[in-house]
Design an enzyme around this catalytic site. Structure first.
Site, PDB file in Angstrom:
ATOM      1  N   HIS A  30     -15.395  91.051  24.002  1.00  0.00           N
ATOM      2  CA  HIS A  30     -14.370  91.057  24.213  1.00  0.00           C
ATOM      3  C   HIS A  30     -14.213  89.994  25.649  1.00  0.00           C
ATOM      4  O   HIS A  30     -15.479  90.596  26.239  1.00  0.00           O
ATOM      5  CB  HIS A  30     -13.300  91.873  24.385  1.00  0.00           C
ATOM      6  CG  HIS A  30     -11.799  91.712  25.160  1.00  0.00           C
ATOM      7  ND1 HIS A  30     -10.894  90.869  24.441  1.00  0.00           N
ATOM      8  CD2 HIS A  30     -11.394  91.103  26.401  1.00  0.00           C
ATOM      9  CE1 HIS A  30      -9.897  90.572  24.913  1.00  0.00           C
ATOM     10  NE2 HIS A  30     -10.357  90.749  26.525  1.00  0.00           N
ATOM     11  N   HIS A  63     -10.465  85.327  24.903  1.00  0.00           N
ATOM     12  CA  HIS A  63      -8.761  86.337  25.684  1.00  0.00           C
ATOM     13  C   HIS A  63      -8.854  85.157  26.401  1.00  0.00           C
ATOM     14  O   HIS A  63      -9.160  85.336  28.253  1.00  0.00           O
ATOM     15  CB  HIS A  63      -8.517  87.218  25.895  1.00  0.00           C
ATOM     16  CG  HIS A  63      -7.574  87.950  26.663  1.00  0.00           C
ATOM     17  ND1 HIS A  63      -7.816  89.004  27.323  1.00  0.00           N
ATOM     18  CD2 HIS A  63      -6.428  87.179  26.426  1.00  0.00           C
ATOM     19  CE1 HIS A  63      -6.255  88.790  27.665  1.00  0.00           C
ATOM     20  NE2 HIS A  63      -5.343  87.731  27.485  1.00  0.00           N
ATOM     21  N   GLY A 139      -5.381  89.717  34.548  1.00  0.00           N
ATOM     22  CA  GLY A 139      -5.554  90.318  35.788  1.00  0.00           C
ATOM     23  C   GLY A 139      -7.462  90.274  35.993  1.00  0.00           C
ATOM     24  O   GLY A 139      -7.878  90.177  36.823  1.00  0.00           O
ATOM     25  N   PHE A 140      -7.351  91.676  35.635  1.00  0.00           N
ATOM     26  CA  PHE A 140      -7.869  92.667  36.216  1.00  0.00           C
ATOM     27  C   PHE A 140      -9.138  93.869  35.207  1.00  0.00           C
ATOM     28  O   PHE A 140      -7.237  93.990  34.657  1.00  0.00           O
ATOM     29  CB  PHE A 140      -8.541  92.988  37.950  1.00  0.00           C
ATOM     30  CG  PHE A 140      -7.163  91.624  38.392  1.00  0.00           C
ATOM     31  CD1 PHE A 140      -8.979  91.480  39.704  1.00  0.00           C
ATOM     32  CD2 PHE A 140      -6.491  91.107  38.763  1.00  0.00           C
ATOM     33  CE1 PHE A 140      -8.215  90.468  40.200  1.00  0.00           C
ATOM     34  CE2 PHE A 140      -5.870  90.981  40.121  1.00  0.00           C
ATOM     35  CZ  PHE A 140      -7.179  90.640  40.152  1.00  0.00           C
ATOM     36  N   GLY A 142     -10.003  98.148  34.858  1.00  0.00           N
ATOM     37  CA  GLY A 142      -9.876  99.019  35.060  1.00  0.00           C
ATOM     38  C   GLY A 142      -8.518  99.358  36.046  1.00  0.00           C
ATOM     39  O   GLY A 142      -8.548  99.678  36.310  1.00  0.00           O
ATOM     40  N   GLY A 174      -6.706  99.205  30.499  1.00  0.00           N
ATOM     41  CA  GLY A 174      -6.721 100.231  29.902  1.00  0.00           C
ATOM     42  C   GLY A 174      -7.112 101.578  28.829  1.00  0.00           C
ATOM     43  O   GLY A 174      -6.374 102.627  28.784  1.00  0.00           O
ATOM     44  N   GLY A 194     -13.027  97.738  28.793  1.00  0.00           N
ATOM     45  CA  GLY A 194     -14.433  97.523  28.927  1.00  0.00           C
ATOM     46  C   GLY A 194     -14.866  98.164  30.181  1.00  0.00           C
ATOM     47  O   GLY A 194     -15.357  99.068  29.988  1.00  0.00           O
ATOM     48  N   SER A 195     -14.219  99.188  31.278  1.00  0.00           N
ATOM     49  CA  SER A 195     -14.225  99.878  32.323  1.00  0.00           C
ATOM     50  C   SER A 195     -15.022 101.460  30.898  1.00  0.00           C
ATOM     51  O   SER A 195     -15.693 102.054  31.440  1.00  0.00           O
ATOM     52  CB  SER A 195     -13.052 100.380  33.216  1.00  0.00           C
ATOM     53  OG  SER A 195     -12.175 100.434  33.023  1.00  0.00           O
TER      54      SER A 195
HETATM   55  C1  DX5 Z   1      -7.758  91.925  32.348  1.00  0.00           C
HETATM   56  C2  DX5 Z   1      -8.569  91.912  30.930  1.00  0.00           C
HETATM   57  C3  DX5 Z   1      -8.805  92.797  29.757  1.00  0.00           C
HETATM   58  C4  DX5 Z   1     -10.046  93.601  30.686  1.00  0.00           C
HETATM   59  C5  DX5 Z   1      -9.918  94.859  29.966  1.00  0.00           C
HETATM   60  O1  DX5 Z   1      -6.760  91.173  31.986  1.00  0.00           O
HETATM   61  O2  DX5 Z   1      -7.666  91.020  29.245  1.00  0.00           O
HETATM   62  O3  DX5 Z   1      -9.423  92.493  28.614  1.00  0.00           O
HETATM   63  O4  DX5 Z   1     -11.592  93.724  30.530  1.00  0.00           O
HETATM   64  O5  DX5 Z   1     -10.651  96.674  30.800  1.00  0.00           O
HETATM   65  P1  DX5 Z   1      -9.899  97.209  30.902  1.00  0.00           P
HETATM   66  O6  DX5 Z   1     -10.046  98.900  29.599  1.00  0.00           O
HETATM   67  O7  DX5 Z   1     -11.233  98.410  32.287  1.00  0.00           O
HETATM   68  O8  DX5 Z   1      -8.300  98.321  31.427  1.00  0.00           O
HETATM   69 ZN    ZN Z   2      -8.826  90.668  27.800  1.00  0.00          ZN
END
Ligand code: DX5
Ligand code: ZN
Length: 227
Positions: A30, A63, A139-140, A142, A174, A194-195
């Site tokens: 992703h 994305h 946006g972020f 974690g 999340g 992600g995290s």
């Molecule tokens: C957030 C991103 C996600 C992010 C998910 O805006 O679209 O793809 O990397 O990260 P985690 O899994 O850590 O919430």
């Molecule tokens: Zn994403």
């Protein structure tokens, strides 16, 4: 089949080829593209996607958290993405855009921010291969999972069933061992993490463990019996 898509937003951007290798066995990688306008963060663009596509066999799930996806999304297909997701809030002509992505040979997906309902887009579903329900504000990485999105996941799966459509339902934000089952039970079958993957000691093992949890939770779920 549950699919796990590790988000490279949580990886080391100086070692992307190695980080792709570290999650060998994942279904897709992703790739979060952010332009500092649609979301308050800036990540990477077409040249990085092009290089990453050459560096890994794992297909890329891009994305796009950007303004003007109508203008930019086709370039991500040309760069080698196997799936391109645009945010419907930013798209000027989502039907035309989805058709263009598909015509160029990639899967087309539409993403919804947490405050965007699915219902106004019901008639667009046949134009799509996947819907992404954001489970955090984009946006972020974690951030904490928004469980208030679970009813929207359920309603989206119901709409797929109502129209007899074989779309994928992706969740992003999340998603971790503690939340993936809730998503799977509600109707998701593609999970971005992600995290929870790159923060683990063994990222490839984290992918396997998340997939096993999701498979188990969806096996007995209300929506999976029909699939
Ligand atoms: C957030 C991103 C996600 C992010 C998910 O805006 O679209 O793809 O990397 O990260 P985690 O899994 O850590 O919430
Ligand atoms: Zn994403």
């Amino acid at each position: 089949m549950a699919q796990i898509n590790p988000s490279i937003l949580s990886a080391d951007f100086a070692r992307l080829a190695d980080e792709a290798e570290a999650v060998r066995g994942a279904d897709w990688l992703h790739v979060d593209v952010m332009d500092n306008h649609f979301v308050p963060n800036l990540t990477l663009g077409v040249p990085v996607v092009e290089s990453l596509a050459r560096a890994t066999d794992t297909p890329l799930d891009c994305h796009l958290m950007i303004e003007q996806p109508d203008r930019w999304a086709p370039q991500y297909v040309e760069a080698g993405a196997g799936s391109v997701t645009f945010h419907v809030e930013a798209a000027a002509a989502p039907v035309r855009l989805a058709r263009e992505i598909r015509a160029k040979g990639a899967r087309a997906a539409m993403a919804l921010r947490p405050a965007t309902p699915i219902e106004p887009y019901e008639d667009l579903l046949p134009e799509l291969d996947m819907v992404l329900i954001m489970t955090v504000e984009p946006g972020f990485g974690g951030q904490a999972f928004l469980d208030i999105m679970l009813p929207k996941i359920r309603r989206t799966r119901q709409l797929f069933d109502k129209h007899g459509l074989d779309l994928w339902l992706q969740v992003d934000g999340g998603v971790a061992a503690s939340t993936i089952e809730l998503c799977a039970e509600a109707g998701a079958d593609v999970f971005v993490a992600g995290s929870a993957v790159y923060g683990a000691e063994d990222p490839a093992e984290a992918v396997r463990a998340l997939r096993a949890r999701a498979e188990e939770a969806s096996a007995g779920a209300w929506w999976a019996c029909k699939h």
